[in-house]
Design an enzyme around this catalytic site. Structure first.
Site, PDB file in Angstrom:
ATOM      1  N   ASP A 161       0.833  -1.198   0.000  1.00  0.00           N
ATOM      2  CA  ASP A 161       0.000   0.000   0.000  1.00  0.00           C
ATOM      3  C   ASP A 161       0.873   1.256   0.000  1.00  0.00           C
ATOM      4  OD1 ASP A 161      -1.968   1.894   0.423  1.00  0.00           O
ATOM      5  OD2 ASP A 161      -2.049   1.523   2.581  1.00  0.00           O
ATOM      6  N   SER A 203       0.055   4.292   2.864  1.00  0.00           N
ATOM      7  CA  SER A 203       0.302   4.265   4.305  1.00  0.00           C
ATOM      8  C   SER A 203       1.757   3.861   4.519  1.00  0.00           C
ATOM      9  CB  SER A 203      -0.648   3.280   5.011  1.00  0.00           C
ATOM     10  OG  SER A 203      -0.385   1.945   4.619  1.00  0.00           O
ATOM     11  N   ASN A 231       3.096   1.983   7.629  1.00  0.00           N
ATOM     12  CA  ASN A 231       3.441   0.976   8.638  1.00  0.00           C
ATOM     13  C   ASN A 231       3.281  -0.435   8.069  1.00  0.00           C
ATOM     14  OD1 ASN A 231       2.441   3.359  10.491  1.00  0.00           O
ATOM     15  ND2 ASN A 231       3.573   1.971  11.827  1.00  0.00           N
ATOM     16  N   TRP A 290       2.195  -4.166   9.359  1.00  0.00           N
ATOM     17  CA  TRP A 290       1.636  -4.914  10.477  1.00  0.00           C
ATOM     18  C   TRP A 290       1.094  -6.261  10.000  1.00  0.00           C
ATOM     19  CZ3 TRP A 290      -3.377  -6.552  10.553  1.00  0.00           C
ATOM     20  CH2 TRP A 290      -4.302  -5.871   9.750  1.00  0.00           C
ATOM     21  N   TYR A 292      -8.907   4.250  12.556  1.00  0.00           N
ATOM     22  CA  TYR A 292      -9.650   4.474  11.319  1.00  0.00           C
ATOM     23  C   TYR A 292     -10.946   5.222  11.564  1.00  0.00           C
ATOM     24  CZ  TYR A 292      -6.435   1.136   9.303  1.00  0.00           C
ATOM     25  OH  TYR A 292      -5.315   0.504   8.873  1.00  0.00           O
ATOM     26  N   ASP A 349      -1.888   5.918  -5.001  1.00  0.00           N
ATOM     27  CA  ASP A 349      -2.171   5.047  -3.861  1.00  0.00           C
ATOM     28  C   ASP A 349      -2.589   3.657  -4.340  1.00  0.00           C
ATOM     29  OD1 ASP A 349      -2.972   3.836  -1.545  1.00  0.00           O
ATOM     30  OD2 ASP A 349      -4.505   5.309  -1.022  1.00  0.00           O
ATOM     31  N   THR A 375      -5.861   2.057  -2.810  1.00  0.00           N
ATOM     32  CA  THR A 375      -7.205   2.529  -3.134  1.00  0.00           C
ATOM     33  C   THR A 375      -7.595   1.973  -4.497  1.00  0.00           C
ATOM     34  OG1 THR A 375      -7.067   4.576  -1.860  1.00  0.00           O
ATOM     35  CG2 THR A 375      -8.573   4.579  -3.712  1.00  0.00           C
TER      36      THR A 375
END
Ligand SMILES: *[C@@H]1O[C@H](CO)[C@@H](O)[C@H](O)[C@H]1NC(C)=O
Ligand SMILES: *[C@@H]1O[C@H](CO)[C@@H](O)[C@H](O)[C@H]1NC(C)=O
Ligand SMILES: *[C@@H]1O[C@H](CO)[C@@H](O)[C@H](O)[C@H]1NC(C)=O
Length: 392
Positions: free
Chosen positions: A94, A97, A99, A101, A139, A278, A281
């Site tokens: 992505d 963003s 991070n 995880w 979120y 992005d 998206t």
């Protein structure tokens, strides 16, 4: 063998085969087999998107978050591992963003998304280093909760030593049945929760890439097992036509840049406006004024929720939409920007990819755009490059 492990095995095999590339390194990106979108899925996705970007505009430098998308929309993901021995995960890459995880072994089995997916177990990894800082990636209506840990992260056999990531102990329901377990953010450190150094930055700092950049080739054919390529450290000129047009990153948070103008039917939808590229998206999100204008031009009727629909019979007579970026015109045709969605009664609707979310004023060019235009995310030179992707 369940569907998830089937995908993991296939992708691991693909990675082993493709690893004979020495200079540039590829992760095959796989859209899920079922490309059908329902209206309710689109709604779910939009609410996640809304909270994602609203959060950014309302909380300043500390509130940071990751993409969460409805699994039945187009999504592109690959395989990575954490630890020694390697624990494999399907992960969604992505650029919106920053991070990384994955679910934690300490996520309770009452959490369905965790129960369904691979989980990281620090006690099973000899290369684990404790951190323990709790973070929440918010979120608005949903959040991912967990704590930081540090270990070796690999994708496509590129090792990233001492990578800090979040072990999630609570994963939102939008990950239930998703073919990927977590998110690998590829944006800039300034939007990383906990100010963690993103994996791409560490990959570059540790000298793992021949060039400090990545590039995406996203196939728009959702039935193809090999759905595209994420190239770490390289650009493959066989995957696009003509030459790449580069524009500087205007703000190092998202992959943000200036678009000179966006036009359709000689109507100007924006001039000198800001956009982000992005991969997380699926559609294209546009500011409110442009959303009204574009619907006027393509004859789309707003559904009351920021999505708009056209009569499927009219699709071929709709205008092109031109994006002028860095002196080059990038054109989306109706077949690029109209997506078919199916409701629960199997009725087919033609939805415009141009969607609207209240509260922010930049364009989000998602997979509809990146699928048409091969995209280079050039960290080293802080620039983005686009060229028409080859179609096969
Ligand atoms: C795709 O999704 C639709 C709607 O949920 C379903 O009817 C169909 O069986 C699915 N197809 C595959 C190949 O999973
Ligand atoms: C993190 O959260 C857990 C669970 O709420 C709590 O037990 C622990 O003390 C917290 N750790 C830190 C370092 O704040
Ligand atoms: C889009 O750009 C092309 C090439 O510059 C041009 O021929 C075409 O008329 C433009 N279309 C619209 C709708 O602006």
């Amino acid at each position: 063998m369940n569907k998830l492990s089937y995908v993991v095995v296939i992708v691991v095999l693909a990675c082993l085969v493709s690893h004979s590339w020495a200079e540039i390194s590829r992760v095959p990106l796989i859209p899920q087999a079922n490309f059908t979108r329902t209206k309710s899925n689109v709604k779910a996705e939009k609410s996640i998107l809304a909270s994602k970007y609203l959060k950014e505009t309302t909380t300043g430098p500390t509130g940071r978050y990751l993409v969460l998308h409805n699994y039945q929309n187009a999504a592109y993901y690959g395989v990575m591992s954490i630890g020694k021995p390697k624990k494999y995960f399907n992960i969604r890459f992505d650029t919106g963003s920053a991070n990384l995880w994955v679910p934690s072994i300490n996520c309770p089995s009452t959490n369905v998304a965790c129960r369904q997916h691979a989980k990281y177990d620090s006690s099973a990894s000899s290369s684990y280093v404790a951190n323990g800082e709790n973070i929440t990636i918010d979120y608005g209506t949903e959040s991912v909760v967990g704590y930081l840990s540090t270990d070796i992260v690999r994708t496509n056999n590129i090792p990233i030593r001492s990578q800090t990531f979040m072990e999630a102990t609570s994963v939102p329901s939008s990950f239930i049945n998703a073919p990927y377990a977590g998110i690998w953010g590829l944006a800039f450190q300034s939007i990383a929760v906990g100010n963690v150094t993103p994996p791409l930055d560490n990959m570059i700092a540790q000298g793992q890439l021949s060039e400090p950049l990545i590039s995406f080739y996203l196939k728009r054919d959702g039935t193809d097992l090999k759905g595209g390529e994420l190239i770490f450290g390289g650009i493959d000129s066989t995957l696009y036509t003509g030459s790449l047009t580069y524009v500087p990153v205007s703000v190092e948070g998202y992959w943000q840049f200036e678009v000179t103008s966006i036009d359709t039917n000689d109507v100007n939808l924006c001039s000198d406006c800001q956009a982000i590229a992005d991969t997380g998206t699926p559609l294209i999100v546009v500011p409110q004024a442009a959303y009204a204008d574009i619907n006027d031009q393509i004859g789309a009727v707003d559904n009351g929720d920021g999505s708009a629909f056209v009569d499927c019979d009219q699709q071929s007579s709709l205008p092109d939409v031109n994006f002028s970026i860095g002196g080059t015109t990038f054109t989306l045709t109706p077949s690029d920007y109209i997506v078919e969605v199916t409701d629960d009664d199997d009725n087919v609707y033609c939805m415009s990819s141009f969607t609207y979310l209240a509260g922010y004023d930049f364009w989000i060019l998602g997979d509809v755009f990146i699928g048409k235009f091969y995209t280079v995310f050039d960290k080293g030179n802080s620039q983005i490059g686009f060229a028409p992707a080859v179609t096969s």
